[in-house]
Design a protein around this motif. Structure first.
Motif, PDB file in Angstrom:
ATOM      1  N   ILE A  90       0.841  -1.199   0.000  1.00 22.52           N
ATOM      2  CA  ILE A  90       0.000   0.000   0.000  1.00 22.52           C
ATOM      3  C   ILE A  90       0.876   1.249   0.000  1.00 22.52           C
ATOM      4  CG2 ILE A  90      -1.687   1.333   1.311  1.00 22.52           C
ATOM      5  CD1 ILE A  90      -2.828  -1.340   2.329  1.00 22.52           C
ATOM      6  N   ASP A  91       1.911   1.257   0.830  1.00 26.67           N
ATOM      7  CA  ASP A  91       2.810   2.418   0.894  1.00 26.67           C
ATOM      8  C   ASP A  91       3.452   2.684  -0.470  1.00 26.67           C
ATOM      9  OD1 ASP A  91       2.279   2.756   3.597  1.00 26.67           O
ATOM     10  OD2 ASP A  91       4.050   1.630   4.249  1.00 26.67           O
ATOM     11  N   PHE A  92       3.881   1.624  -1.143  1.00 28.72           N
ATOM     12  CA  PHE A  92       4.490   1.776  -2.468  1.00 28.72           C
ATOM     13  C   PHE A  92       3.498   2.402  -3.454  1.00 28.72           C
ATOM     14  CE2 PHE A  92       4.632  -0.607  -6.618  1.00 28.72           C
ATOM     15  CZ  PHE A  92       5.558   0.231  -7.227  1.00 28.72           C
ATOM     16  N   VAL A  93       2.271   1.940  -3.438  1.00 28.47           N
ATOM     17  CA  VAL A  93       1.283   2.464  -4.384  1.00 28.47           C
ATOM     18  C   VAL A  93       0.932   3.909  -4.049  1.00 28.47           C
ATOM     19  CG1 VAL A  93      -1.003   2.126  -5.401  1.00 28.47           C
ATOM     20  CG2 VAL A  93       0.400   0.149  -4.788  1.00 28.47           C
ATOM     21  N   GLU A  94       0.860   4.236  -2.771  1.00 32.29           N
ATOM     22  CA  GLU A  94       0.592   5.628  -2.396  1.00 32.29           C
ATOM     23  C   GLU A  94       1.723   6.540  -2.878  1.00 32.29           C
ATOM     24  OE1 GLU A  94      -2.165   5.013   1.615  1.00 32.29           O
ATOM     25  OE2 GLU A  94       0.016   5.183   1.813  1.00 32.29           O
ATOM     26  N   ASP A  95       2.957   6.067  -2.827  1.00 37.95           N
ATOM     27  CA  ASP A  95       4.065   6.854  -3.373  1.00 37.95           C
ATOM     28  C   ASP A  95       3.931   6.999  -4.887  1.00 37.95           C
ATOM     29  OD1 ASP A  95       5.180   7.229  -0.888  1.00 37.95           O
ATOM     30  OD2 ASP A  95       6.647   5.612  -1.086  1.00 37.95           O
ATOM     31  N   SER A  96       3.488   5.937  -5.559  1.00 38.83           N
ATOM     32  CA  SER A  96       3.287   6.007  -7.002  1.00 38.83           C
ATOM     33  C   SER A  96       2.172   6.974  -7.357  1.00 38.83           C
ATOM     34  CB  SER A  96       2.968   4.613  -7.559  1.00 38.83           C
ATOM     35  OG  SER A  96       4.042   3.720  -7.340  1.00 38.83           O
ATOM     36  N   ALA A  97       1.146   7.053  -6.497  1.00 34.08           N
ATOM     37  CA  ALA A  97       0.033   7.972  -6.739  1.00 34.08           C
ATOM     38  C   ALA A  97       0.462   9.429  -6.620  1.00 34.08           C
ATOM     39  CB  ALA A  97      -1.110   7.679  -5.775  1.00 34.08           C
ATOM     40  N   LYS A  98       1.549   9.683  -5.895  1.00 34.79           N
ATOM     41  CA  LYS A  98       2.081  11.042  -5.852  1.00 34.79           C
ATOM     42  C   LYS A  98       2.667  11.427  -7.201  1.00 34.79           C
ATOM     43  CE  LYS A  98       3.179  10.586  -0.926  1.00 34.79           C
ATOM     44  NZ  LYS A  98       4.277  10.417   0.063  1.00 34.79           N
TER      45      LYS A  98
END
Length: 296
Positions: A72-80
């Motif tokens: 989840i953390d990785f995807v949230e960074d990608s969403a930035k």
């Protein structure tokens, strides 16, 4: 042909070998490398995408732990980097039954982009024992408490399990990924029609029209191979309960994002714009609770 409006892609995979461990992909000629959001942007070519939903990528896990929150953390960074990523569907060990509740609560409280859960049963050592276990069924039904849905990932040889499983999940919204990976190579169209006819009787279940070429002969499939499955899906679930997805980068096994949409568009020629907007955008916006403007 392409839709004349921006679409929502409800099945985006991205992964990063530097941040998480994916033993299932290691050494694979296509998947044995990281796929980042920039790769998806490039490979969409001329497809106009309004929003995406990320689906978990089977990152390594054990019976007692996993990389659930790290993904989840990785995807949230990608969403930035690409704020079109509006939804996240992570994995959670629903087979823990009530013991999974604190993890679901953490996802709900701290990660608002989480919309539902997927726990792939297709690759389990004993898919039937897992899917129909009391703990797993209890874990899936817990999703109702958090407003989450559940994504079903199986192949056509396991659809008898799904037909039984959904009887135990009366209230949680569900979606069958990739049309249940039908047996296109085996010409199993009659089984497909029978399976989805029974599944469609459950009003809380939708179907995801995604990546049918990957269920066909990767090198030699034709539109004629896919057309009966597309037709059967629309005839059975209708435009109100069918949602488009690319399944990137898995779709690269047998084509591209663009080719998949072109095939689907030709199969649906003659459909109204309202119907096409439901399939490509509006149903996804509603099911995944993305909060985008409603089509007018």
């Amino acid at each position: 042909m392409m839709p004349n409006f921006p679409i929502i892609d409800t099945h985006l995979h991205i992964w990063d070998f530097d941040r998480l461990t994916y033993s299932a992909f290691q050494g694979h000629p296509l998947f044995g490398k990281s796929y980042q959001i920039e790769d998806y942007q490039r490979d969409c070519e001329n497809v106009e995408v309004e929003a995406m939903v990320f689906l978990e990528c089977y990152a390594d896990f054990t019976t007692t732990s996993g990389q659930y929150m790290e993904e989840i953390d990785f995807v949230e960074d990608s969403a930035k980097l690409d704020p079109r990523i509006k939804g996240i569907v992570p994995m959670a060990p629903l087979e823990w039954g009530p013991k999974v509740e604190p993890m679901l609560a953490e996802m709900k409280e701290l990660h608002p982009a989480v919309k539902g859960i997927r726990r792939i049963v297709e690759f389990d050592d004993d898919p039937r024992a897992l899917t129909l276990s009391d703990n797993f069924i209890e874990g899936v039904n817990l999703l109702e408490k958090f407003g989450f849905h559940f994504e079903i990932n199986v192949n056509f040889t396991q659809m008898d399990i799904v037909r039984e499983f959904v009887k135990h999940i009366p209230n949680v919204p569900m979606i069958l990924d990739h049309c249940g990976k039908p047996g296109i190579v085996d010409g199993a169209i009659e089984q497909y029609r029978s399976d989805i006819r029974e599944l469609a009787e459950h009003p809380n279940l939708l179907i995801k029209m995604s990546d049918l070429p990957a269920a066909a002969d990767h090198e030699n499939w034709s539109e004629g191979d896919l057309r009966p499955y597309i037709d059967a899906t629309i005839e059975t679930f209708g435009f109100d309960r069918t949602i488009y997805a690319s399944d990137y980068p898995v779709c690269l096994l047998a084509g591209s994002v663009t080719r998949g949409i072109e095939v689907l568009d030709r199969a649906l020629a003659g459909s109204s714009e309202t119907e096409l907007r439901k399939l490509y955008r509006d149903n996804a916006n509603k099911f995944y609770r993305l909060g985008l403007p409603v089509s007018v």
